[in-house]
Design a protein around this motif. Sequence first.
Motif, PDB file in Angstrom:
ATOM      1  N   VAL A  29      -1.989  35.902  24.602  1.00 50.22           N
ATOM      2  CA  VAL A  29      -3.392  36.486  24.704  1.00 50.22           C
ATOM      3  C   VAL A  29      -3.482  37.900  25.141  1.00 50.22           C
ATOM      4  O   VAL A  29      -2.680  38.668  25.520  1.00 50.22           O
ATOM      5  N   ILE A  30      -4.589  38.565  24.607  1.00 57.76           N
ATOM      6  CA  ILE A  30      -4.882  40.019  24.805  1.00 57.76           C
ATOM      7  C   ILE A  30      -6.260  40.116  25.270  1.00 57.76           C
ATOM      8  O   ILE A  30      -7.158  39.891  24.737  1.00 57.76           O
ATOM      9  N   TRP A  31      -6.321  41.119  26.545  1.00 59.38           N
ATOM     10  CA  TRP A  31      -7.339  41.232  27.159  1.00 59.38           C
ATOM     11  C   TRP A  31      -7.515  42.996  27.051  1.00 59.38           C
ATOM     12  O   TRP A  31      -6.562  43.879  26.993  1.00 59.38           O
ATOM     13  N   ARG A  32      -8.766  43.484  26.949  1.00 57.00           N
ATOM     14  CA  ARG A  32      -9.179  44.951  27.257  1.00 57.00           C
ATOM     15  C   ARG A  32      -9.816  44.987  28.462  1.00 57.00           C
ATOM     16  O   ARG A  32     -10.818  44.431  28.902  1.00 57.00           O
ATOM     17  N   LYS A  33      -9.233  46.113  29.328  1.00 56.99           N
ATOM     18  CA  LYS A  33      -9.929  46.532  30.577  1.00 56.99           C
ATOM     19  C   LYS A  33     -11.004  47.308  30.575  1.00 56.99           C
ATOM     20  O   LYS A  33     -11.193  47.841  29.511  1.00 56.99           O
ATOM     21  N   PRO A  34     -12.163  46.865  31.233  1.00 53.10           N
ATOM     22  CA  PRO A  34     -13.284  47.446  31.066  1.00 53.10           C
ATOM     23  C   PRO A  34     -13.209  48.909  31.553  1.00 53.10           C
ATOM     24  O   PRO A  34     -12.373  49.451  32.285  1.00 53.10           O
ATOM     25  N   ALA A  35     -14.228  49.847  30.812  1.00 56.26           N
ATOM     26  CA  ALA A  35     -14.168  51.325  31.094  1.00 56.26           C
ATOM     27  C   ALA A  35     -14.544  51.601  32.785  1.00 56.26           C
ATOM     28  O   ALA A  35     -14.021  52.685  33.182  1.00 56.26           O
ATOM     29  N   GLY A  36     -15.454  50.684  33.392  1.00 56.91           N
ATOM     30  CA  GLY A  36     -15.652  50.994  34.757  1.00 56.91           C
ATOM     31  C   GLY A  36     -15.509  50.057  35.537  1.00 56.91           C
ATOM     32  O   GLY A  36     -15.053  49.031  35.187  1.00 56.91           O
ATOM     33  N   ASP A  37     -15.795  50.052  36.898  1.00 59.09           N
ATOM     34  CA  ASP A  37     -15.660  49.085  37.910  1.00 59.09           C
ATOM     35  C   ASP A  37     -17.162  48.624  38.152  1.00 59.09           C
ATOM     36  O   ASP A  37     -17.244  47.616  39.168  1.00 59.09           O
ATOM     37  N   SER A  38     -18.169  48.954  37.554  1.00 54.54           N
ATOM     38  CA  SER A  38     -19.728  48.676  37.956  1.00 54.54           C
ATOM     39  C   SER A  38     -19.775  47.289  37.806  1.00 54.54           C
ATOM     40  O   SER A  38     -20.690  46.480  38.412  1.00 54.54           O
ATOM     41  N   CYS A  39     -19.166  46.579  36.899  1.00 56.86           N
ATOM     42  CA  CYS A  39     -19.508  45.267  36.455  1.00 56.86           C
ATOM     43  C   CYS A  39     -18.930  43.920  37.382  1.00 56.86           C
ATOM     44  O   CYS A  39     -19.060  42.902  37.409  1.00 56.86           O
ATOM     45  N   PHE A  40     -18.049  44.634  38.326  1.00 57.63           N
ATOM     46  CA  PHE A  40     -17.185  43.765  39.249  1.00 57.63           C
ATOM     47  C   PHE A  40     -18.080  42.774  40.205  1.00 57.63           C
ATOM     48  O   PHE A  40     -18.949  43.144  40.903  1.00 57.63           O
ATOM     49  N   PRO A  41     -18.024  41.290  40.158  1.00 61.07           N
ATOM     50  CA  PRO A  41     -18.931  40.644  40.965  1.00 61.07           C
ATOM     51  C   PRO A  41     -18.603  40.352  42.194  1.00 61.07           C
ATOM     52  O   PRO A  41     -17.660  40.480  42.397  1.00 61.07           O
ATOM     53  N   ASN A  42     -19.495  40.108  42.927  1.00 61.48           N
ATOM     54  CA  ASN A  42     -19.344  39.752  44.454  1.00 61.48           C
ATOM     55  C   ASN A  42     -18.698  38.625  44.724  1.00 61.48           C
ATOM     56  O   ASN A  42     -17.964  38.527  45.630  1.00 61.48           O
ATOM     57  N   GLN A  43     -19.163  37.727  43.908  1.00 61.15           N
ATOM     58  CA  GLN A  43     -18.468  36.353  44.322  1.00 61.15           C
ATOM     59  C   GLN A  43     -17.518  35.688  43.244  1.00 61.15           C
ATOM     60  O   GLN A  43     -17.944  35.912  42.007  1.00 61.15           O
ATOM     61  N   ASN A  44     -16.368  35.496  43.498  1.00 57.71           N
ATOM     62  CA  ASN A  44     -15.475  34.857  42.658  1.00 57.71           C
ATOM     63  C   ASN A  44     -14.491  33.851  43.296  1.00 57.71           C
ATOM     64  O   ASN A  44     -14.353  34.035  44.635  1.00 57.71           O
ATOM     65  N   GLU A  45     -13.797  32.771  42.641  1.00 58.67           N
ATOM     66  CA  GLU A  45     -12.881  31.994  43.229  1.00 58.67           C
ATOM     67  C   GLU A  45     -11.840  32.383  44.053  1.00 58.67           C
ATOM     68  O   GLU A  45     -11.229  31.677  44.932  1.00 58.67           O
ATOM     69  N   PHE A  46     -11.538  33.719  43.682  1.00 56.41           N
ATOM     70  CA  PHE A  46     -10.380  34.120  44.290  1.00 56.41           C
ATOM     71  C   PHE A  46     -10.438  35.109  45.413  1.00 56.41           C
ATOM     72  O   PHE A  46      -9.707  35.758  46.129  1.00 56.41           O
ATOM     73  N   GLY A  47     -11.858  35.374  45.589  1.00 56.81           N
ATOM     74  CA  GLY A  47     -12.209  36.080  46.917  1.00 56.81           C
ATOM     75  C   GLY A  47     -11.782  37.659  46.590  1.00 56.81           C
ATOM     76  O   GLY A  47     -11.530  38.461  47.468  1.00 56.81           O
ATOM     77  N   LEU A  48     -11.761  38.032  45.406  1.00 54.46           N
ATOM     78  CA  LEU A  48     -11.507  39.293  44.959  1.00 54.46           C
ATOM     79  C   LEU A  48     -12.698  40.366  45.184  1.00 54.46           C
ATOM     80  O   LEU A  48     -13.594  40.045  45.143  1.00 54.46           O
ATOM     81  N   GLU A  49     -12.265  41.573  46.120  1.00 58.00           N
ATOM     82  CA  GLU A  49     -13.194  42.558  46.360  1.00 58.00           C
ATOM     83  C   GLU A  49     -12.520  44.038  45.745  1.00 58.00           C
ATOM     84  O   GLU A  49     -11.327  44.177  45.930  1.00 58.00           O
ATOM     85  N   LEU A  50     -13.487  44.911  45.841  1.00 58.53           N
ATOM     86  CA  LEU A  50     -13.014  46.297  45.625  1.00 58.53           C
ATOM     87  C   LEU A  50     -12.491  47.084  46.911  1.00 58.53           C
ATOM     88  O   LEU A  50     -12.986  46.561  47.954  1.00 58.53           O
ATOM     89  N   CYS A  51     -11.428  47.678  46.608  1.00 60.25           N
ATOM     90  CA  CYS A  51     -11.014  48.253  47.776  1.00 60.25           C
ATOM     91  C   CYS A  51     -11.915  49.488  48.432  1.00 60.25           C
ATOM     92  O   CYS A  51     -12.835  49.684  47.811  1.00 60.25           O
ATOM     93  N   ASP A  52     -11.662  49.853  49.734  1.00 59.25           N
ATOM     94  CA  ASP A  52     -12.437  50.765  50.201  1.00 59.25           C
ATOM     95  C   ASP A  52     -12.193  51.778  49.581  1.00 59.25           C
ATOM     96  O   ASP A  52     -11.407  52.247  48.844  1.00 59.25           O
ATOM     97  N   GLU A  53     -13.463  52.881  49.811  1.00 58.05           N
ATOM     98  CA  GLU A  53     -13.263  54.266  49.001  1.00 58.05           C
ATOM     99  C   GLU A  53     -11.894  54.815  49.456  1.00 58.05           C
ATOM    100  O   GLU A  53     -11.340  55.893  48.902  1.00 58.05           O
TER     101      GLU A  53
END
Length: 597
Positions: free
Chosen positions: A335-359
């Motif tokens: 499988v091949i993925w490409r990482k997005p250029a920014g982090d603005s599309c990161f969703p608030n809700q996901n099944e893994f509980g992922l969140e952005l780190c603090d500034e």
Amino acid sequence: MGQLNLPTSKRNPRHWQLLDIVSAVFFGFVFLFFLLVFTPLGDSLAASGRQALLLSTSDPRQRHRLIALIESGLQQTIESCPADAVDHMPCEDPRRNSQLSREMNYYRERHCPLQEGTPLCLIPPPEGYKIPVQWPESLHKIWHDNMPHNKIADRKGHQGWMKREGQYFIFPGGGTMFPDGAVQYIEKLGQHIPISGDLLRTALDMGCGVASFGGYLLAEDILTVSFAPRDSHKSQIQFALERGIPAFVAMLGTRRLPFPAFSFDLVHCSRCLIPFTAYNATYFIEVDRLLRPGGYLVISGPPVQWPKQDKEWADLQAVARALCYELIAVDGNTVIWRKPAGDSCFPNQNEFGLELCDESDDSIYAWYTKLKKCVSRRSSVKGEYAVGMIPKWPQRLTVAPSRAIVLKSGIDVFDADTRRWVRRVAFYKNSLNLKLGTLAVRNIMDMNAFFGGFAAALKSDPVWVMNVVPAQKPSTLPVIFDRGLIGVYHDWCEPFSTYPRTYDLIHVAGIESLIKDQDSSKSRCNLVDLMVEIDRILRPGGTVVVRDTPEVIEKVARITHAVRWTATIHDKETESHAREKILVATKTLWKLSSSSH
């Protein structure tokens, strides 16, 4: 109650026998002591028993006395370690690490002994050791006797990893997921990823085996850091380095890998068996930290469309979607993925509980730093470092990266440092008789790399450089990666994570600064231990180049005798205004005497 004294005739006979035995043992020890100290027998016994003593935790006071004698030049040679220490890595010692927790593979990470308990002895070469096969021939074959470990050839020979042929190990270039060879596999990836065209330069190969993937990417000017733990195959990284491929020993367990954020244009895992979605996708998050915006992630092997791993494969795709990765292709078990250029599309809700780190999270620092359960923000790191936004190779080598602003007037400092090292390397080649530029030098380490100027000045040579940025110094490693070079964080008061005899040339400017506390200027460790470690990782016949003040060079010169190097001291290049001398030393090829086995 007082002691009851019985007449001699009334004492317990068994008690009397015990006293006789104790007395006999005591006098026996006294006799043996005199025998060992005052007769030749003591010397021969000491020769055979000395090695076990060296590997034990000795009295710290005795160790300090020995170091003081070596530093003063009074101790002429350091003893050799025993024959079974030929592949010893102090921080990856399976005997010690096996006692540690297995949770998240903690026991397979770096765990260094206290310096007081580290043996002060020189690692011997294996019996039959020869000067290694030169690059590029070494990519395909190496001397068997330099690392006579047949396990990988026996277990993986049918997958094209390596096989034994006479006095050589041969490397057909295969791997578990590409038994037909790395070249064909790379061509297949090239249908989906811009392998050619100089857009991609730095790659990370996780769980790399004998590093054929990284070895054959070099033909595309892609420089790969390959890593794997010390495991049941024992010597995979040792084989990679003997082949002349950049590699070091590491384990993705409980801590960040020793690289800054957003360093690699490509991250690759071919059957590396890393459970990317375990522990709330902590390992996938670490890969995301290391991958540049716009970079590519390739996972080949389980769980990608793998039998009986449907849930793991579904989870892997879910994490990638949660991080907004673009699915480029699923080709068989790759499988091949490409990482997005920014982090603005990161969703608030996901099944893994992922969140952005603090500034406030420092995603750059990664020396003994625990893995985070949050996603590194692109906005937390100033500068431009996305794939496609930084210059292509080789222009990126000399254009000052925006991340150079980590230092005051960083762009000007970068340009001055680049020019300085062009002059210095020309002087090294023309006046110091170094073998730089010849096939005798392939694997190079710069122990105090700063912006990587030394490595950049070697761009036309058939070499690669492991640029080490000391963990206690300013974090300039992102600049090194932005230039298209590779390196790691490390603290030189600890051993490096590599096998013995893996570098042809080791360069260090400012060696004393590696052991000094930056604030107090007090020594955190000592030059003797550091030079014993340099000796461990340097190949016989290899070269050490040290730049420092005349006083420090004098200290280093005294220690070179103890580590059995031959050394000469030179004046610096005439254009330099620094108060420096340059020591050039060669590691001799010595062998264990029969009494040392």
